[in-house]
Design an enzyme around this catalytic site. Structure first.
Site, PDB file in Angstrom:
ATOM      1  N   GLU A   1       0.840  -1.212   0.000  1.00  0.00           N
ATOM      2  CA  GLU A   1       0.000   0.000   0.000  1.00  0.00           C
ATOM      3  C   GLU A   1       0.873   1.259   0.000  1.00  0.00           C
ATOM      4  OE1 GLU A   1      -3.977  -0.548   2.169  1.00  0.00           O
ATOM      5  OE2 GLU A   1      -2.590  -1.835   3.265  1.00  0.00           O
TER       6      GLU A   1
ATOM      7  N   GLU B   1      -3.930  -8.956   3.878  1.00  0.00           N
ATOM      8  CA  GLU B   1      -4.662  -8.512   5.072  1.00  0.00           C
ATOM      9  C   GLU B   1      -5.860  -9.391   5.383  1.00  0.00           C
ATOM     10  OE1 GLU B   1      -3.425  -6.460   2.768  1.00  0.00           O
ATOM     11  OE2 GLU B   1      -2.827  -4.540   3.620  1.00  0.00           O
TER      12      GLU B   1
HETATM   13  C1  LIG Z   1      -3.598   0.077  10.353  1.00  0.00           C
HETATM   14  C2  LIG Z   1      -3.618  -0.280   8.947  1.00  0.00           C
HETATM   15  C3  LIG Z   1      -4.454  -1.450   8.688  1.00  0.00           C
HETATM   16  C4  LIG Z   1      -4.485  -2.093   7.574  1.00  0.00           C
HETATM   17  C5  LIG Z   1      -3.515  -1.873   6.516  1.00  0.00           C
HETATM   18  C6  LIG Z   1      -2.358  -2.764   6.574  1.00  0.00           C
HETATM   19  C7  LIG Z   1      -2.391  -3.967   7.147  1.00  0.00           C
HETATM   20  C8  LIG Z   1      -1.220  -4.861   7.073  1.00  0.00           C
HETATM   21  O1  LIG Z   1      -0.221  -4.580   6.459  1.00  0.00           O
HETATM   22  S1  LIG Z   1      -1.369  -6.308   7.927  1.00  0.00           S
HETATM   23  C9  LIG Z   1       0.143  -7.110   7.585  1.00  0.00           C
HETATM   24  C10 LIG Z   1       0.195  -7.647   6.212  1.00  0.00           C
HETATM   25  N1  LIG Z   1       1.402  -8.424   6.020  1.00  0.00           N
HETATM   26  C11 LIG Z   1       1.408  -9.738   6.121  1.00  0.00           C
HETATM   27  O2  LIG Z   1       0.408 -10.381   6.324  1.00  0.00           O
HETATM   28  C12 LIG Z   1       2.748 -10.400   5.976  1.00  0.00           C
HETATM   29  C13 LIG Z   1       2.981 -11.329   7.118  1.00  0.00           C
HETATM   30  N2  LIG Z   1       4.293 -11.969   7.031  1.00  0.00           N
HETATM   31  C14 LIG Z   1       4.546 -12.974   6.200  1.00  0.00           C
HETATM   32  O3  LIG Z   1       3.754 -13.400   5.409  1.00  0.00           O
HETATM   33  C15 LIG Z   1       5.918 -13.583   6.315  1.00  0.00           C
HETATM   34  O4  LIG Z   1       6.378 -13.360   7.608  1.00  0.00           O
HETATM   35  C16 LIG Z   1       6.942 -13.045   5.305  1.00  0.00           C
HETATM   36  C17 LIG Z   1       6.555 -13.531   3.895  1.00  0.00           C
HETATM   37  C18 LIG Z   1       7.016 -11.535   5.336  1.00  0.00           C
HETATM   38  C19 LIG Z   1       8.335 -13.606   5.666  1.00  0.00           C
HETATM   39  O5  LIG Z   1       8.259 -15.014   5.758  1.00  0.00           O
HETATM   40  P1  LIG Z   1       9.473 -15.870   6.354  1.00  0.00           P
HETATM   41  O6  LIG Z   1      10.726 -15.431   5.740  1.00  0.00           O
HETATM   42  O7  LIG Z   1       9.064 -17.300   6.226  1.00  0.00           O
HETATM   43  O8  LIG Z   1       9.581 -15.483   7.882  1.00  0.00           O
HETATM   44  P2  LIG Z   1       8.538 -15.628   9.052  1.00  0.00           P
HETATM   45  O9  LIG Z   1       7.147 -15.715   8.540  1.00  0.00           O
HETATM   46  O10 LIG Z   1       8.997 -16.697   9.972  1.00  0.00           O
HETATM   47  O11 LIG Z   1       8.670 -14.218   9.770  1.00  0.00           O
HETATM   48  C20 LIG Z   1       9.874 -13.834  10.412  1.00  0.00           C
HETATM   49  C21 LIG Z   1       9.529 -13.041  11.629  1.00  0.00           C
HETATM   50  O12 LIG Z   1       8.919 -11.823  11.236  1.00  0.00           O
HETATM   51  C22 LIG Z   1       7.676 -11.663  11.902  1.00  0.00           C
HETATM   52  N3  LIG Z   1       6.772 -10.924  11.014  1.00  0.00           N
HETATM   53  C23 LIG Z   1       6.536 -11.171   9.729  1.00  0.00           C
HETATM   54  N4  LIG Z   1       5.698 -10.259   9.238  1.00  0.00           N
HETATM   55  C24 LIG Z   1       5.396  -9.428  10.236  1.00  0.00           C
HETATM   56  C25 LIG Z   1       4.578  -8.268  10.347  1.00  0.00           C
HETATM   57  N5  LIG Z   1       3.892  -7.786   9.299  1.00  0.00           N
HETATM   58  N6  LIG Z   1       4.497  -7.675  11.531  1.00  0.00           N
HETATM   59  C26 LIG Z   1       5.190  -8.132  12.595  1.00  0.00           C
HETATM   60  N7  LIG Z   1       5.986  -9.228  12.556  1.00  0.00           N
HETATM   61  C27 LIG Z   1       6.083  -9.856  11.380  1.00  0.00           C
HETATM   62  C28 LIG Z   1       7.229 -13.077  12.170  1.00  0.00           C
HETATM   63  O13 LIG Z   1       6.282 -13.127  13.191  1.00  0.00           O
HETATM   64  C29 LIG Z   1       8.526 -13.740  12.534  1.00  0.00           C
HETATM   65  O14 LIG Z   1       8.795 -13.380  13.864  1.00  0.00           O
HETATM   66  P3  LIG Z   1       9.554 -14.372  14.849  1.00  0.00           P
HETATM   67  O15 LIG Z   1      10.909 -14.611  14.252  1.00  0.00           O
HETATM   68  O16 LIG Z   1       9.575 -13.658  16.147  1.00  0.00           O
HETATM   69  O17 LIG Z   1       8.731 -15.622  14.890  1.00  0.00           O
END
Ligand SMILES: CC/C=C\C/C=C/C(=O)SCCNC(=O)CCNC(=O)[C@H](O)C(C)(C)COP(=O)(O)OP(=O)(O)OC[C@H]1O[C@@H](n2cnc3c(N)ncnc32)[C@H](O)[C@@H]1OP(=O)(O)O
Length: 711
Positions: free
Chosen positions: A103, A123
């Site tokens: 976005e 999302e």
């Molecule tokens: C207020 C505004 C409202 C709406 C607009 C916007 C909304 C959003 O943006 S919601 C978020 C949308 N994004 C996602 O859904 C992406 C989520 N993440 C993933 O799909 C994956 O993590 C990845 C493809 C980005 C990476 O995959 P991979 O390399 O396999 O690693 P992990 O999945 O194990 O993730 C590593 C680590 O990062 C943390 N993490 C990933 N994404 C987020 C995030 N968006 N916010 C916070 N943390 C995130 C994940 O939990 C892992 O953490 P740990 O190592 O502690 O387990």
């Protein structure tokens, strides 16, 4: 945070920094606001590039912040301000641009992406919609039809897909600097563009809404996504944004968004496994497996062979029955090709060799036994394996509930024995239960967990008890469903209530699909039914329903025989229709046992099935057979069709309220004192006694209670 630098010349580079995925935390948003201001003020800067640290643009809004109060600059005005500036801003995308990350890129005037970048608006999978303007800008750029698909499914694609939609330009070099020339920005501000719609826009939206409602099984977010896109198609941008905000607020306040965000984190928590011995993911080394064998090429074995081969492992596939071997050697390569195609792999990476000789497994590093679910047969296989395999070979069983320790006991190295419980079809289903026995070594557990991850599974480490975690909890669920039939319900009534809750299939349709003989065999082995067992409704000291045994005795084994709890269009038929035979059979059964049918409310059906299952979940936590509630919830979401928007059974218990669950279990146990599964678990009582802490605190509580021997 975000850092600012000036590239040689007139380009300002803003780098998002929030490892591991540069999520848009309050600090990152503040950093963007500050650095964009700085670039605007600097007269030498004529264009701005936004990128992310460590080869990842941005994983979206910081999901961890959703649980707390909103701090820092909000996303919507921040992105709007970027779009409005009069110096060109480009998003340079490497790695991922997901959710709020994409976005943000849509608010920039240009987007350039590395050929291997992954983009999407996921999302909806978190119970939200692209609420930072994405639901309004994306359709204006790529058209309503493509936006509907992307936003309602949350699907992610690589940059070539998005470049074909004119969302970005692709480059194959690493993106270190991007220059944007000084053309007019008017047409680059997506919020000012009309939304391209097909001529039959109303019919498209109606059809999509019907499809989405069917698919979502009660989930709110996909429906809200369609509503937001309806607004994009019919309203000016500003009004569309108001609609987006209202819908997002509703979703944010729904329990479903919290459940789905919990499910996101529980999937990751289970990877950080730990055993009661203290062994864990960060102190146990895994072996990398390159050659494996699978013993037994029935449905499960075939799926496991395909799952292994898809990861690039060479597989020796062994089946001692010639007919079964001949069939498998035809079917398995076709399955492999199909699955490789579905995953867009040009050629399946692994090599499979078929054999009828158990001796041929002597060179492999890991064996997965997948023979018939019969302890004496499995013991025989394990005795043989331990004599033919090289010392140090890991021996795994795909048993769905038998004692791993008994199998380990007949081998030379019990430490190298673990369970790897796959779910059918094994090459498709995401769940893997890795079962550790009292003697399984940390190395064996770590290897099985890592192998599961390589196969794309959600692997959960569970203790060795009858049925492990998933099937142990399923038992009281099935039992309640049978008791409800005895008391007056029909299979359709029970199934409808469970499907209304969000399960893809009710318990009786699911049993017909799996085959009713599976449970029948297990009950026979447990001495609950079979020749010589008296046909009473109390067995081994507790209430027992012989109903499912009698259905099997009538030759009705489910879909495969064309008849079970329902009737089908012949053996293998898939469409379940109610069967008069079942109603007559139930009436006769009730008359024989002096039972008077009563009308049972949907609430009672749901409570008795779900709360009996949840209660067993508490018993499992109490017995330390699962490390935490997240493990149980991941098992149910990924292996048993528990609706993801309800988070999992243990999360659901927390949402309903532990006090309420306890009170209803007490009520049902009072009415059915001969059903031990309805007796509230000690852990549930203890949690209620300390004020029902949130699910995220249970693990800590359980560990403390265990130290003080309260459990
Ligand atoms: C207020 C505004 C409202 C709406 C607009 C916007 C909304 C959003 O943006 S919601 C978020 C949308 N994004 C996602 O859904 C992406 C989520 N993440 C993933 O799909 C994956 O993590 C990845 C493809 C980005 C990476 O995959 P991979 O390399 O396999 O690693 P992990 O999945 O194990 O993730 C590593 C680590 O990062 C943390 N993490 C990933 N994404 C987020 C995030 N968006 N916010 C916070 N943390 C995130 C994940 O939990 C892992 O953490 P740990 O190592 O502690 O387990």
């Amino acid at each position: 945070m975000a850092t600012y630098s000036r590239l040689p010349g007139s380009v300002a580079l803003i780098t998002l920094q929030n490892p591991p995925v540069n999520a848009l935390s309050a600090a990152v948003r503040q950093g963007i606001v500050d650095t964009v201001q700085r670039a605007l003020k600097d007269p030498k800067v004529t264009s701005v590039v936004i990128c992310g640290q460590n080869g990842k643009f941005c994983g979206g809004a910081d999901i961890r912040e959703f649980a707390g109060p909103m701090l820092g600059p909000p996303l919507v005005p921040m992105i709007h301000a970027i779009e409005a500036v009069d110096k060109p801003v480009a998003a340079a995308i490497e790695g991922v641009a997901l959710g709020g990350g994409l976005e943000l890129a849509l608010g920039c005037h240009y987007r350039i992406a590395h050929s291997k970048a992954l983009l999407g608006l996921p999302e909806v999978t978190l119970g939200l919609l692209p609420g930072a303007g994405g639901s309004q800008r994306l359709p204006r750029l790529i058209g309503l039809t493509a936006a509907l698909d992307l936003i309602t499914t949350g699907r992610q694609h690589d940059s070539s897909f998005f470049s074909s939609l004119h969302l970005l330009c692709v480059c194959s070099q690493s993106i270190s600097s991007v220059c944007v020339s000084g053309q007019s920005l008017d047409s680059r501000r997506l919020s000012t563009l009309p939304c391209p719609c097909p001529p039959d826009v109303d019919s498209l939206l109606d059809k999509t809404m019907v499809k989405v409602r069917q698919r979502s099984r009660g989930a709110l977010a996909p429906v809200a996504c369609v509503q937001a896109l309806m607004a994009a198609a019919s309203l000016p941008y500003t009004q569309g944004m108001e609609k987006e905000r209202d819908l997002l607020t509703t979703l944010f306040n729904s329990g479903q968004a919290r459940a789905l965000q919990y499910a996101f984190f529980s999937q990751r928590v289970v990877g950080k496994w730990s055993l009661p011995s203290g062994a864990s993911w960060d102190n146990s080394a895994a072996r990398t497996i390159s050659k494996a064998a699978v013993i037994g090429l029935g449905t499960m074995g075939r799926g496991i062979v395909v799952a292994l081969a898809l990861t690039g492992i060479s597989v020796v596939a062994v089946e001692t029955q010639e007919k079964q071997l001949a069939e498998a050697s035809q079917v398995v390569p076709a399955m492999l090709q199909r699955e490789a195609g579905r995953r867009s792999l040009a050629t399946p990476p692994g090599v499979i060799s078929f054999s009828s000789n158990l001796q041929d497994v002597c060179e492999v590093e890991l064996v997965i036994e997948a023979v018939f679910e019969d302890m004496s047969l499995k013991l025989q296989v394990f005795r043989h394996l331990t004599s033919v395999c090289r010392p140090g070979t890991l021996l795994c069983s795909n048993t769905s509930g038998l004692d791993i320790d008994r199998l380990a006991a007949v081998t030379q190295s019990p430490g190298l024995v673990v369970g790897m419980h796959f779910f059918a079809p094994a090459h498709v289903m995401k769940l893997l239960e890795v079962v550790y026995g009292p003697r399984s070594s940390p190395e064996a557990v770590a290897t099985a967990m890592q192998l599961g991850k390589r196969m794309g599974k959600v692997s959960v480490a569970v203790g060795n008890c009858p049925g492990f975690v998933g099937n142990r909890m399923l038992k009281p669920y099935l039992e309640q469903a049978n008791f409800l039939l005895e008391e007056g319900a029909t299979p359709q009534q029970v199934d409808e209530v469970l499907e209304e809750f969000g399960f893809p299939m009710g318990v009786f349709r699911m049993s017909d699909l799996s085959g009713l003989d599976v449970g029948w065999r297990i009950r026979k082995e447990a001495g609950l039914t079979g020749p010589g067992v008296e046909s009473t409704r109390t067995r081994q000291g507790r209430r027992y329903s012989p109903l499912p045994d009698q259905v099997c005795e009538a030759g009705r084994l489910g879909q495969k025989t064309g008849r079970g709890w329902y009737q089908y269009d012949g053996p293998g038929g898939r469409v379940a229709r109610s069967d008069h035979w079942v109603n007559i059979f139930l009436e006769a059964y009730r008359a024989e046992h002096g039972l008077v049918a009563r009308s049972i409310a949907p609430e009672e059906i749901l409570e008795r099935c779900l709360y009996a299952l949840i209660n067993e979940g508490f018993n499992i936590l109490q017995d330390a057979m699962a490390a935490g509630p997240e493990d149980i919830d991941a098992i149910y979401v990924f292996g048993y069709g528990w609706p993801r928007h309800h988070g999992g059974p243990m999360f659901h218990a927390g949402q309903v309220g532990l006090g309420r669950i306890l009170e209803r279990l007490q009520h049902h146990h009072h009415n059915h004192p001969d059903v031990p599964h309805l007796k509230p678990s000690t852990l549930l009582r203890r949690l209620v006694a300390v004020g029902s802490p949130p699910v995220q605190k249970w693990r800590e509580f359980i560990n403390k209670e265990r130290v003080h021997s309260q459990l």
